[in-house]
Design a protein around this motif. Structure first.
Motif, PDB file in Angstrom:
ATOM      1  N   CYS A 223      -5.272  -9.273  31.921  1.00 52.25           N
ATOM      2  CA  CYS A 223      -3.955  -8.670  31.756  1.00 52.25           C
ATOM      3  C   CYS A 223      -3.714  -8.263  30.307  1.00 52.25           C
ATOM      4  O   CYS A 223      -4.403  -8.722  29.394  1.00 52.25           O
ATOM      5  N   ALA A 224      -2.733  -7.386  30.113  1.00 48.57           N
ATOM      6  CA  ALA A 224      -2.362  -6.926  28.770  1.00 48.57           C
ATOM      7  C   ALA A 224      -0.873  -6.591  28.788  1.00 48.57           C
ATOM      8  O   ALA A 224      -0.174  -6.817  29.786  1.00 48.57           O
ATOM      9  N   ILE A 233      -3.790  -3.892  23.891  1.00 51.17           N
ATOM     10  CA  ILE A 233      -4.791  -4.942  24.096  1.00 51.17           C
ATOM     11  C   ILE A 233      -5.197  -5.593  22.782  1.00 51.17           C
ATOM     12  O   ILE A 233      -5.578  -6.747  22.747  1.00 51.17           O
ATOM     13  N   TYR A 244       0.289 -13.064  23.568  1.00 50.72           N
ATOM     14  CA  TYR A 244      -0.808 -13.830  24.165  1.00 50.72           C
ATOM     15  C   TYR A 244      -0.509 -15.324  24.136  1.00 50.72           C
ATOM     16  O   TYR A 244      -0.813 -16.050  25.086  1.00 50.72           O
ATOM     17  N   GLY A 268      -6.453 -12.318  27.471  1.00 57.35           N
ATOM     18  CA  GLY A 268      -5.760 -11.714  28.600  1.00 57.35           C
ATOM     19  C   GLY A 268      -6.173 -12.253  29.948  1.00 57.35           C
ATOM     20  O   GLY A 268      -5.592 -11.875  30.963  1.00 57.35           O
TER      21      GLY A 268
END
Length: 277
Positions: A223-224, A233, A244, A268
């Motif tokens: 995921c981002a 990212i 994050y 991620g």
């Protein structure tokens, strides 16, 4: 238990090798024992049964003598014994103690925080997957630089394990409502062919081949973040790194494993670990 047994045999073999390497007398004893055993075996096969029995008895007696000699040798050279034991035992002990987890600075040893919103969502409504974004969002120059093989990734929530999908959607919702981060799924389910393709690209992409990754079972997702309509990212962006950290906290509160704690950090990545069927 099997680990300790294997370490014992490895230690014994290393000690024997050190004895043979550093002490000529040891090599002579082993050579003499080997030659003597071969001769006795030949006599046993060609001679009378009584001679064979006497040879076996002699071999056993000699073996006991050699074993006692080896023990005495280790006692006479405790420094060498300790050195060999350290060389054999320290690496596996270091691996066991270190495991495979690390954390972001300031995040070490933190237990998953109790998040009441996460707990409530997991007990309550069934969340729906978001509308898919245009494919062009995942092929910009910035995204391609960070994830060059992302164009062929699958982002269909329906192909994910139902329980993992709900936990991941819960994380997305909490990240948006509590922390102001919109999140996107970069890649979910992977076919065995794609997994091998990624593995062939090199260890900087993945070391897992087909059916060695939770992606093949629909139990993992990369995921981002989405900011101003663009996928973010990069780990060099302070805003993204804060995201994050929060993402890891929320994911662990939802019962997921976060890749940000691994030695090869994958900030991620999250996965739902359970026995694979």
């Amino acid at each position: 238990m099997m680990f300790l047994i294997s370490m014992f045999f490895l230690f014994a073999a290393t000690c024997l090798g050190g004895w043979l390497a550093f002490f000529p007398a040891g090599r002579e004893v082993v050579w003499g024992a080997t030659v003597g055993a071969a001769r006795r075996l030949a006599r046993r096969l060609t001679g009378a049964r009584q001679d064979g029995l006497r040879g076996a008895s002699s071999m056993l007696r000699r073996g006991r003598e050699q074993l006692a000699g080896g023990v005495a040798l280790l006692r006479r050279h405790p420094v060498l014994t300790a050195l060999v034991a350290g060389l054999v035992l320290l690496p596996p002990l270091a691996v066991l103690l270190a495991e495979d987890e690390v954390a972001l600075p300031g995040f070490e040893g933190a237990a998953p925080a109790v998040n009441h919103q996460v707990a409530g969502l997991l007990r309550g409504e069934r969340l729906a997957a978001p509308q898919p974004l245009p494919p062009a969002v995942f092929t910009t120059a910035e995204v391609t630089l960070a994830r060059p093989m992302l164009a062929g990734a699958n982002r269909n929530f329906d192909l994910l394990d139902a329980e993992f999908s709900q936990r991941l959607l819960t994380v997305f919702r909490v990240m948006r409502e509590q922390h102001g981060y919109d999140m996107v799924l970069l890649e979910g389910y992977r076919s065995p062919e794609r997994q091998n393709q990624l593995a062939d690209a090199g260890g900087h992409v993945t070391n897992a081949r087909a059916f060695q990754s939770y992606h093949q079972f629909g139990l993992a997702g990369d995921c981002a973040f989405l900011r101003n309509g663009r996928v973010v990212i990069t780990e060099k962006d302070p805003w993204a790194m804060r995201g994050y950290r929060l993402y890891g906290e929320v994911a662990e509160a939802a019962g997921l494993t976060w890749g940000g704690r691994w030695k090869m950090m994958d900030f991620g990545h999250t996965e739902l670990r359970r026995p694979r069927r």
